[in-house]
Design an enzyme around this catalytic site. Sequence first.
Site, mmCIF file in Angstrom:
data_model
loop_
_atom_site.group_PDB
_atom_site.id
_atom_site.type_symbol
_atom_site.label_atom_id
_atom_site.label_comp_id
_atom_site.label_asym_id
_atom_site.label_seq_id
_atom_site.Cartn_x
_atom_site.Cartn_y
_atom_site.Cartn_z
ATOM 1 N N LYS A 58 -1.511 -1.364 -4.025
ATOM 2 C CA LYS A 58 -2.574 -0.370 -3.989
ATOM 3 C C LYS A 58 -1.880 0.973 -4.161
ATOM 4 C CE LYS A 58 -6.185 1.767 -1.169
ATOM 5 N NZ LYS A 58 -6.822 1.851 0.178
ATOM 6 N N ILE A 61 -9.180 -0.409 -5.036
ATOM 7 C CA ILE A 61 -9.603 -0.586 -3.646
ATOM 8 C C ILE A 61 -10.276 0.729 -3.287
ATOM 9 C CG2 ILE A 61 -8.888 -0.954 -1.262
ATOM 10 C CD1 ILE A 61 -6.659 -2.734 -2.290
ATOM 11 N N TYR A 65 0.862 -1.192 0.000
ATOM 12 C CA TYR A 65 0.000 0.000 0.000
ATOM 13 C C TYR A 65 0.891 1.232 0.000
ATOM 14 C CZ TYR A 65 -3.867 3.070 1.590
ATOM 15 O OH TYR A 65 -4.810 4.059 1.722
#
Length: 301
Positions: free
Chosen positions: A169, A214, A141
């Site tokens: 992400k 996401i 992330y």
Amino acid sequence: MSKLQGSFTAMITPMFADGSVDYEGFKKNIEFQLEQGIDGLLPLGTSGETPTLDEDEEEKMLDIAIPLVHEFNAKNNKNVKVIVGAGSNNTRDAVRYVERAKAKNADYALVVTPYYNKPSDEGIFQHYKAVSSVGIPIIVYNIAGRTGKNISTPLLQRIADLPNIAGVKEASGNINQMMEVIEKVQSVHPDFAVLSGDDGLTLPLMAAGGNGVISVVTNLCPALMTELVHDCLKGDFVAARTIHYRLQPFFRAAFCDGNPSSIKYAMNVKGLPSGSLRLPLVEANPDAQKIIKKALQDCAL
């Protein structure tokens, strides 16, 4: 491992007025997501106010979410994924959270860049090396706006060479960096997923070869955003653009007074379980509330 693609909801944590977790509301939100055709769920992410949750609360939420999804998959011959937020700026804790996700049969663990202590590139690499050794697929992330540290493409190339690294992400907000990741990382690791961490950049990222999102707005409109993503995956960018521009006012409104304050207010307006927030987060301010209500109206949500 097969490439992760689709629309995945970064779930909010519903709370009562006293700040306690509304577990029944959380269950209802999961059921709503599954009924609406979402590809996967992310409990215990940023949108879930996880920094304010204690570990008992986290355990209870995972013990609701993961069995519910598995039961739904078994009954409906589906393959909805569960991605568990497992980040920490303490590598030992991050490893422990990833181990918990694995033990509870999650499909993936989302591990954010260590924040506040701002490690060097080598420190970040060693952090991901530690969590990758647990043996569950890891989604990196990258969100410099929250962590203070961007994961550059050369660093992500090193991380992607580790075992069990399934994708990223990408919430850098830099579409050029995202395209560079597709060019230099995904080309070497074809199963490496590049997922947008910004709802409004889903369409351009997927047009460039990204694999999904996401999402925060899918807490409220999972079917629409999933349709947009699936249109992109099919190469129907005309249809995807139609949904994108319909939702664009809400993409902006859903972050106009921070996340998850804005999306939780929108959910309260629409009667979905959401409730209050825990300090230091507070309810969206009156000006933001007007923006959010107008966006809901303009987008016909």
